[in-house]
Design a protein around this motif. Sequence first.
Motif, PDB file in Angstrom:
ATOM      1  N   ARG A  70      84.092 -47.931 -32.862  1.00 12.05           N
ATOM      2  CA  ARG A  70      84.225 -48.065 -31.409  1.00 12.05           C
ATOM      3  C   ARG A  70      82.860 -48.312 -30.775  1.00 12.05           C
TER       4      ARG A  70
ATOM      5  N   ALA B 137      86.051 -44.193 -37.138  1.00 12.19           N
ATOM      6  CA  ALA B 137      86.658 -44.784 -35.942  1.00 12.19           C
ATOM      7  C   ALA B 137      85.686 -44.748 -34.769  1.00 12.19           C
ATOM      8  N   ASN B 138      84.983 -43.634 -34.591  1.00 12.97           N
ATOM      9  CA  ASN B 138      83.996 -43.534 -33.515  1.00 12.97           C
ATOM     10  C   ASN B 138      82.848 -44.516 -33.727  1.00 12.97           C
TER      11      ASN B 138
ATOM     12  N   LYS C  90      90.446 -36.517 -42.703  1.00 13.31           N
ATOM     13  CA  LYS C  90      90.667 -36.704 -41.263  1.00 13.31           C
ATOM     14  C   LYS C  90      89.336 -36.775 -40.520  1.00 13.31           C
ATOM     15  N   ARG C  91      88.397 -35.883 -40.871  1.00  9.20           N
ATOM     16  CA  ARG C  91      87.079 -35.894 -40.211  1.00  9.20           C
ATOM     17  C   ARG C  91      86.338 -37.198 -40.499  1.00  9.20           C
TER      18      ARG C  91
ATOM     19  N   ASP D 262      87.673 -40.110 -41.286  1.00 11.71           N
ATOM     20  CA  ASP D 262      88.350 -41.187 -40.544  1.00 11.71           C
ATOM     21  C   ASP D 262      87.929 -41.195 -39.076  1.00 11.71           C
ATOM     22  N   LYS D 263      87.820 -40.005 -38.512  1.00 11.65           N
ATOM     23  CA  LYS D 263      87.418 -39.898 -37.103  1.00 11.65           C
ATOM     24  C   LYS D 263      85.989 -40.406 -36.911  1.00 11.65           C
TER      25      LYS D 263
END
Length: 128
Positions: A25, A21-22, A14-15, A17-18
Amino acid sequence: MNVTNHIDWDELLKREDKLLANSDRKHRYHFKSMDSMSEELLFQESVLKYQEHEPEAVESEDFIETIKNEKLANALRQLTPKQRKALELAYWKGYKHWEIATAMGCKRNTVTELLARALERVSRYMAD
């Protein structure tokens, strides 16, 4: 004694992936702003060329001389130079308000006010 570190793989994924994603972005935002900057620079360059090649006084007279309706031409002559310029750029040359603002070195709201007042003056003159 065997000590094993318990890794919470779900939390780790999860970390990651975050972070990805950041990062994605930030990458999209960076290139979007670069595209916007290049478009703005191209526009400003075209405005500068426009200002260099067409003297203001001659241009305004030329645009009024093209009007066949003498009453309308007289109404346009009653406007301030800025109002005439804004009308010319908006209705004869087809520029958008933000483009006119850049060309005239003012804010977009100022262009909107100039056009509104100019149209009001022209309509009052035409009604008389």
